[in-house]
Design a protein around this motif. Structure first.
Motif, PDB file in Angstrom:
ATOM      1  N   LEU A   9       8.297  -1.269  35.352  1.00 15.57           N
ATOM      2  CA  LEU A   9       7.771  -1.351  33.984  1.00 15.57           C
ATOM      3  C   LEU A   9       7.510   0.032  33.400  1.00 15.57           C
ATOM      4  O   LEU A   9       7.058   0.150  32.269  1.00 15.57           O
ATOM      5  N   THR A  10       7.792   1.069  34.167  1.00 18.62           N
ATOM      6  CA  THR A  10       7.644   2.433  33.666  1.00 18.62           C
ATOM      7  C   THR A  10       8.785   2.707  32.692  1.00 18.62           C
ATOM      8  O   THR A  10       9.954   2.557  33.050  1.00 18.62           O
ATOM      9  N   PRO A  11       8.439   3.119  31.469  1.00 22.10           N
ATOM     10  CA  PRO A  11       9.500   3.335  30.489  1.00 22.10           C
ATOM     11  C   PRO A  11      10.318   4.594  30.793  1.00 22.10           C
ATOM     12  O   PRO A  11       9.803   5.511  31.406  1.00 22.10           O
ATOM     13  N   PRO A  12      11.584   4.582  30.359  1.00 19.53           N
ATOM     14  CA  PRO A  12      12.278   3.486  29.684  1.00 19.53           C
ATOM     15  C   PRO A  12      12.740   2.423  30.685  1.00 19.53           C
ATOM     16  O   PRO A  12      13.082   2.738  31.818  1.00 19.53           O
ATOM     17  N   ILE A  13      12.719   1.188  30.252  1.00 18.67           N
ATOM     18  CA  ILE A  13      13.152   0.066  31.082  1.00 18.67           C
ATOM     19  C   ILE A  13      14.644   0.238  31.392  1.00 18.67           C
ATOM     20  O   ILE A  13      15.438   0.506  30.493  1.00 18.67           O
ATOM     21  N   ASN A 109      15.422 -10.832  18.624  1.00 17.75           N
ATOM     22  CA  ASN A 109      14.886  -9.488  18.390  1.00 17.75           C
ATOM     23  C   ASN A 109      13.498  -9.332  18.998  1.00 17.75           C
ATOM     24  O   ASN A 109      13.185  -8.300  19.598  1.00 17.75           O
ATOM     25  N   ILE A 110      12.651 -10.346  18.863  1.00 16.08           N
ATOM     26  CA  ILE A 110      11.313 -10.307  19.461  1.00 16.08           C
ATOM     27  C   ILE A 110      11.436 -10.202  20.981  1.00 16.08           C
ATOM     28  O   ILE A 110      10.779  -9.381  21.624  1.00 16.08           O
ATOM     29  N   PHE A 111      12.297 -11.029  21.559  1.00 13.30           N
ATOM     30  CA  PHE A 111      12.528 -11.012  23.004  1.00 13.30           C
ATOM     31  C   PHE A 111      12.995  -9.622  23.449  1.00 13.30           C
ATOM     32  O   PHE A 111      12.498  -9.070  24.443  1.00 13.30           O
ATOM     33  N   ALA A 112      13.958  -9.054  22.722  1.00  7.32           N
ATOM     34  CA  ALA A 112      14.492  -7.735  23.075  1.00  7.32           C
ATOM     35  C   ALA A 112      13.404  -6.670  23.014  1.00  7.32           C
ATOM     36  O   ALA A 112      13.315  -5.805  23.896  1.00  7.32           O
ATOM     37  N   GLY A 113      12.548  -6.746  21.988  1.00  9.28           N
ATOM     38  CA  GLY A 113      11.427  -5.806  21.884  1.00  9.28           C
ATOM     39  C   GLY A 113      10.475  -5.951  23.056  1.00  9.28           C
ATOM     40  O   GLY A 113      10.003  -4.950  23.619  1.00  9.28           O
ATOM     41  N   GLU A 114      10.194  -7.184  23.443  1.00 10.19           N
ATOM     42  CA  GLU A 114       9.296  -7.423  24.581  1.00 10.19           C
ATOM     43  C   GLU A 114       9.919  -6.937  25.887  1.00 10.19           C
ATOM     44  O   GLU A 114       9.223  -6.441  26.762  1.00 10.19           O
ATOM     45  N   LEU A 115      11.225  -7.069  26.007  1.00  8.63           N
ATOM     46  CA  LEU A 115      11.921  -6.644  27.218  1.00  8.63           C
ATOM     47  C   LEU A 115      11.954  -5.116  27.334  1.00  8.63           C
ATOM     48  O   LEU A 115      11.660  -4.560  28.397  1.00  8.63           O
ATOM     49  N   LEU A 116      12.295  -4.442  26.255  1.00  8.76           N
ATOM     50  CA  LEU A 116      12.404  -2.979  26.274  1.00  8.76           C
ATOM     51  C   LEU A 116      11.055  -2.280  26.188  1.00  8.76           C
ATOM     52  O   LEU A 116      10.916  -1.137  26.635  1.00  8.76           O
ATOM     53  N   ILE A 117      10.066  -2.963  25.606  1.00 10.77           N
ATOM     54  CA  ILE A 117       8.742  -2.379  25.403  1.00 10.77           C
ATOM     55  C   ILE A 117       7.699  -3.382  25.883  1.00 10.77           C
ATOM     56  O   ILE A 117       7.041  -4.041  25.075  1.00 10.77           O
ATOM     57  N   LYS A 123       0.630  -0.686  25.905  1.00 12.51           N
ATOM     58  CA  LYS A 123      -0.819  -0.515  25.715  1.00 12.51           C
ATOM     59  C   LYS A 123      -1.375   0.585  26.618  1.00 12.51           C
ATOM     60  O   LYS A 123      -2.251   1.342  26.206  1.00 12.51           O
ATOM     61  N   ARG A 124      -0.847   0.696  27.830  1.00 11.10           N
ATOM     62  CA  ARG A 124      -1.303   1.747  28.748  1.00 11.10           C
ATOM     63  C   ARG A 124      -0.965   3.126  28.177  1.00 11.10           C
ATOM     64  O   ARG A 124      -1.816   4.002  28.116  1.00 11.10           O
ATOM     65  N   ILE A 125       0.251   3.304  27.726  1.00 12.97           N
ATOM     66  CA  ILE A 125       0.675   4.590  27.162  1.00 12.97           C
ATOM     67  C   ILE A 125      -0.021   4.840  25.830  1.00 12.97           C
ATOM     68  O   ILE A 125      -0.478   5.949  25.552  1.00 12.97           O
ATOM     69  N   HIS A 126      -0.128   3.817  25.017  1.00 11.97           N
ATOM     70  CA  HIS A 126      -0.775   3.932  23.708  1.00 11.97           C
ATOM     71  C   HIS A 126      -2.218   4.425  23.864  1.00 11.97           C
ATOM     72  O   HIS A 126      -2.697   5.248  23.081  1.00 11.97           O
TER      73      HIS A 126
END
Length: 169
Positions: A9-13, A109-117, A123-126
Motif C-alpha cells: 500500500l506504499t505509494p505508488p501502487i 473511475n471511483i474504483f480506479a481512484g480507490e485502487l491507485l490511492i 490519510k497517513r501521508i496527508h
C-alpha cells in the motif's frame, strides 16, 4: 484487492504487479485505426478490455504518459471486477471519452481512484503535512494526475492546496 494479492500500500501502487498476479495482460496499443473506423476523434479511445476464453487483456494507448497509463489500467481493472458478467468469451469493450460520463464509467473511475490511492495510505501521508498538501506534491507521491488526485481528495473531503494544477493525462 491489494491486500488479497499482497500488493504494498506504499505509494505508488504497483498496478503492473497487480495485473501480473491476477493474470491480466497489459498491452500498449495504437487505437488510431479503430478510432477512424468507428468515426471517433483522434485520441478518443483511452483503453480496452479483450476477453477470449480464459485470457483477459487490457489495452492502453501506447502514447500515454505513465500517470494516464496507470489510471487506464486501474479503470479497466474496475470494469473487470464490477462488470465481470458482461465479459463474455470473445468480448471487446472500448473506453472512450464519448462514454466517460455514464454511471458505469463513474463507478469505474471511483474504483480506479480507490485502487491507485488507497484511503489509509492517503490519510497517513496527508496527515504528515503541516497544513494541507499541495495538489502537485501529493499527486507526484501517488503517480496520478492532479485531476485524479483532486477528485480523490474531494471524494474523501480532505483539504489540499491548489497549486500548479497540471493534468498529466
Amino acid at each position: 484487492m491489494l491486500n488479497e494479492y499482497k500488493i504494498s500500500l506504499t505509494p505508488p501502487i504497483d498496478i503492473s504487479l497487480l495485473l501480473k498476479k491476477i493474470g491480466i495482460l497489459e498491452i500498449p496499443f495504437d487505437f488510431s485505426e479503430i478510432e477512424e473506423i468507428m468515426h471517433y476523434e483522434k485520441g478518443d479511445v483511452l483503453g480496452a478490455i479483450y476477453a477470449k476464453k480464459d485470457t483477459l487483456s487490457i489495452f492502453y494507448r501506447s502514447s500515454d504518459t505513465l500517470n494516464r497509463k496507470r489510471f487506464t489500467l486501474a479503470h479497466e481493472i474496475a470494469h473487470c471486477c464490477l462488470d465481470a458478467d458482461e465479459l463474455e468469451k470473445q468480448h471487446i469493450e472500448l473506453r472512450s471519452s464519448q462514454t466517460a460520463n455514464t454511471p458505469k464509467e463513474y463507478k469505474a473511475n471511483i474504483f480506479a481512484g480507490e485502487l491507485l490511492i488507497p484511503e489509509l495510505s492517503l490519510k497517513r501521508i496527508h496527515s504528515q503535512f503541516l497544513v494541507a498538501p499541495s495538489l502537485s506534491d501529493i499527486s507526484n507521491i501517488f503517480k496520478v494526475s492532479t485531476t485524479v488526485m483532486a477528485a480523490r481528495l474531494d471524494y474523501l473531503n480532505l483539504p489540499y492546496i491548489k497549486d500548479k494544477q497540471v493534468d498529466e493525462n
